[in-house]
Motif scaffolding. Sequence first.
Motif, short mmCIF file in Angstrom:
data_model
loop_
_atom_site.label_atom_id
_atom_site.label_comp_id
_atom_site.label_asym_id
_atom_site.label_seq_id
_atom_site.Cartn_x
_atom_site.Cartn_y
_atom_site.Cartn_z
N TYR A 67 1.03 23.03 7.03
CA TYR A 67 1.33 21.60 7.01
C TYR A 67 1.71 21.14 7.00
CZ TYR A 67 -4.10 20.55 8.76
OH TYR A 67 -5.11 20.77 8.82
N THR A 80 2.51 27.07 14.93
CA THR A 80 1.53 26.33 13.61
C THR A 80 1.27 27.19 13.63
OG1 THR A 80 0.40 26.91 16.00
CG2 THR A 80 0.40 24.64 15.42
N ILE A 82 -1.57 29.07 13.40
CA ILE A 82 -2.16 30.01 14.22
C ILE A 82 -1.42 31.27 14.92
CG2 ILE A 82 -3.39 30.85 16.54
CD1 ILE A 82 -5.13 29.07 14.62
N VAL A 83 -0.26 31.31 15.41
CA VAL A 83 0.63 32.43 15.90
C VAL A 83 1.54 32.21 14.72
CG1 VAL A 83 1.12 31.05 18.18
CG2 VAL A 83 2.30 30.34 16.16
N VAL A 118 -2.74 36.14 20.55
CA VAL A 118 -3.75 34.72 20.22
C VAL A 118 -4.67 34.69 21.81
CG1 VAL A 118 -4.47 32.82 19.38
CG2 VAL A 118 -2.50 33.88 18.33
N PHE A 121 -9.41 31.46 19.25
CA PHE A 121 -9.23 31.25 18.11
C PHE A 121 -9.82 29.91 17.98
CE2 PHE A 121 -7.38 26.86 17.28
CZ PHE A 121 -6.59 27.19 18.34
N MET A 123 -11.16 27.35 14.64
CA MET A 123 -11.08 26.47 12.54
C MET A 123 -12.09 26.13 12.63
SD MET A 123 -7.09 25.29 13.85
CE MET A 123 -6.33 24.95 12.26
N LYS A 126 -15.09 20.34 10.66
CA LYS A 126 -14.32 19.03 9.50
C LYS A 126 -15.38 18.47 8.70
CE LYS A 126 -13.25 14.31 9.66
NZ LYS A 126 -14.07 12.86 8.84
N TYR B 359 -20.74 25.15 23.29
CA TYR B 359 -20.72 26.06 22.85
C TYR B 359 -20.65 27.31 23.52
CZ TYR B 359 -19.10 24.75 18.21
OH TYR B 359 -17.40 23.81 17.45
N LEU B 374 -10.75 24.77 23.83
CA LEU B 374 -10.78 24.44 22.74
C LEU B 374 -11.55 23.12 21.86
CD1 LEU B 374 -8.67 23.84 20.15
CD2 LEU B 374 -7.73 21.73 20.86
N GLU B 377 -14.17 18.10 17.81
CA GLU B 377 -14.56 17.85 16.79
C GLU B 377 -14.29 16.16 16.51
OE1 GLU B 377 -18.00 19.33 13.65
OE2 GLU B 377 -15.70 20.25 13.18
N GLY B 387 -10.47 13.22 11.76
CA GLY B 387 -9.56 13.58 11.19
C GLY B 387 -8.48 13.85 11.60
N ALA B 389 -4.88 14.75 11.16
CA ALA B 389 -4.55 16.33 10.99
C ALA B 389 -4.78 17.55 11.72
CB ALA B 389 -3.97 16.09 9.14
N GLN B 390 -5.96 17.49 11.47
CA GLN B 390 -6.44 18.51 11.35
C GLN B 390 -6.49 18.51 13.56
OE1 GLN B 390 -10.87 18.51 9.48
NE2 GLN B 390 -10.34 19.82 8.54
N GLU B 393 -3.20 19.65 14.52
CA GLU B 393 -3.18 21.08 14.51
C GLU B 393 -3.27 21.84 15.12
OE1 GLU B 393 -0.82 21.28 12.26
OE2 GLU B 393 -0.31 22.92 11.76
N ARG B 394 -4.96 21.31 15.45
CA ARG B 394 -5.65 22.55 16.81
C ARG B 394 -5.31 22.48 17.91
NH1 ARG B 394 -8.54 21.80 12.75
NH2 ARG B 394 -10.66 22.81 11.79
N ARG B 396 -1.99 21.57 18.81
CA ARG B 396 -0.20 22.00 18.77
C ARG B 396 -0.57 23.69 19.38
NH1 ARG B 396 3.96 18.63 17.40
NH2 ARG B 396 2.81 16.76 16.31
N ALA B 397 -1.45 24.40 17.88
CA ALA B 397 -2.03 26.10 18.00
C ALA B 397 -3.07 26.00 19.68
CB ALA B 397 -3.35 25.98 16.92
N PHE B 398 -3.09 25.12 20.26
CA PHE B 398 -4.03 25.66 21.45
C PHE B 398 -2.62 25.51 22.28
CE2 PHE B 398 -6.06 24.46 25.10
CZ PHE B 398 -6.95 25.51 25.33
N GLU B 400 -0.07 26.00 21.84
CA GLU B 400 1.32 27.15 21.42
C GLU B 400 0.53 28.19 21.93
OE1 GLU B 400 2.11 27.62 17.85
OE2 GLU B 400 3.86 25.93 17.50
N THR B 401 -0.27 28.77 21.98
CA THR B 401 -1.44 29.70 22.21
C THR B 401 -1.11 29.83 24.17
OG1 THR B 401 -3.09 29.27 22.44
CG2 THR B 401 -2.35 30.27 20.49
N VAL B 403 1.37 29.58 25.50
CA VAL B 403 2.68 29.81 26.16
C VAL B 403 2.69 31.00 26.65
CG1 VAL B 403 5.05 30.04 25.83
CG2 VAL B 403 3.50 28.31 25.09
#
Lengths: 254, 403
Positions: A67, A80, A82-83, A118, A121, A123, A126, B359, B374, B377, B387, B389-390, B393-394, B396-398, B400-401, B403
């Motif tokens: 974070y 992040t 995740i990776v 990956v 994924f 998470m 909330k 889903y 992705l 919520e 949220g 921040a949450q 973060e998701r 950004r991670a998504f 990144e994956t 790539v």
Amino acid sequence: MYVAGVDIGSLTAKAVVLGEDRRAVLSRALVYTRWDAAAAGWAALGEALADLGAARSDLARVVSTGYGRRKLDGSDANFTEIVCHARGARFLEPATRTVVDVGGQDSKAMALGPDGKVADFVMNEKCAAGTGRFLEVMAHALGVDLAEFGALAVGVADPARISSTCTVFAESEVVSHVASGRPRAEIVAGIHEAIAARVASLARRVGVRDAVMMTGGVALNVGVVGALERMLGHSIAVHPDAQFAGAIGAALLS
Amino acid sequence: MSEEHGQRREIRSAVAYQKLMGRYYAGAKSAGKDGRKVAWITSGGPVELLHCFDVIPVYPENHGAMCGATRMSVPLCEVAEERGFSRDLCSYARGDIGSAITKGGPIGGLPRPDMLICCTNICGTVLKWYEELSRLFGCPLFILDTPFVRGTSSEHAIAYVEEQMREYVAFLETHTGKRFDEALFEEVAAKSIRSISLWREILACSEHRPAPMNCFDAFIHMAPVVTLRGTDEINVYYEQLLAEMRERVQAGISAVPEERHRLLWDNIPIWYEMSALSGLLASLGACLVADTYTSAWTFEQVDVADPMRTFALAYTEIFLNVNLERMVDKAVALAERYSAGGMIMHSNRSCKPYSLGQYDNAKAFTRRTGLPVLILEADHTDSRQYGRAQAEERIRAFVETLV
């Protein structure tokens, strides 16, 4: 020269130092994050470097994750969790296809392709249920040190039922179990089951495939790992460096 | 890292858009003075007939989006919650009820309705929501019931809706004192077809790589097709917007600087988070090229030769009134047409018909396209459900994956 990975989480900051060949973790350190993410990251890295008798000038690359990763001024790149956890888990157990990471404020499950990338994924929603924060709150409610929490429940035959839907409600359930005189070990076992149930549903969503590796601080809790193994019907690999998996992944990506 | 430089390129026609929507709301607000009537109507309701009777349509959902985008929804929701409306109820409904009571929001609330038109094709919530409005304002309510469609619409379902369209005409005759003019209806229908096909062409410009506009632009510029389709003003405006987008395609101007990832969006926007999300995605080189939401106003079934029946069909078969398989078909088709590399689905706490089944939809979409999804919520206007921040973060991670 060395390379370093720094994982600044909500609760703790972790740093690892690897040789430039990135083949082995040479040193590691963990500090509490508290309010200053960057300071915590540098403090952890400082400790890890001190163990090696090295200095920041000996680092060829520093990569951050977690974070607080973008707060770490002077890092060469950031990725992040995740990776980084995926990469770190593969390093600790090369056969890994499923990674379950339970950290302080979120939990995640990752499916890795045969090449380690990956593929998918998820998470946590909330909600803090199913995260390290859940365990922290419960340990506090029961007056138990978090480090001893896992071992307390070993061998319990009849875990107390704890709702897995909400940390706040679960805490009041724990209080009522305490009030009714339920043995502490049974309540602790129930808490492990509750968190494992949440994490198991995440893992099932991406599809569980061997080898399954658990990373993050909660991996050190034998009670949660045991409950999760039973629920998933898979054995779970845990490495002593599980808590450093994110930092290791970051160092590998440097 | 070019994160600081990630910015959406502004659309020139936005000035004309502001004027158009400003005129529309000003006209609606002064309807009483001008001797015109106002109807509140659900977003999927057949608006064309209102234009035939010179009734000004006003959309609580569009107003809800405005309240959300200006971050004014939560206090309005709280007004409804204090009156006992559950937080599980759609935040458009709560916010609208709150605004109706307090006149709160960016434009001081909507003009008082003379009548209410509720079409159930978008959800079941609208039924109780509009009944509540009807009690609140003491004005007549017309309910147009559209049966849920599994596969294709049955003949009797279309006949049932067409019959109600005629009752809707009778309702309007009663409450406006005007006679229905069939020739005028055909004229409005033709204009509506034009509005919808212009909108479809505008969205189709983003099939081009790089995309000249993204979904954040579409979320804004969709307001006219929702509120004003079937009128001349909107068609003039959309012709201008289409020309600008074609110009961008010609010149290779992209909505997102350095477009590296092309993604789909599913569900209603997170209105209060538009600018943060748009900036974040742009900084990651990700462009939302198409979505299931703005393309809901691109239906093709309407035939000017038989408007009553074909509108009945079109309004029955809108995106939220069809089975999951058809929803997946649409997402898969969008992914192919727009060469998307993944999809972000907003699991919208407010919008149950849109979010239930996501889903399963995500799994089916991945199975059929091999593309990742992705799920985020949030809620379309209740920012207490989000949220940042949450979510970031998701995302950004998504990316990144990818790539």
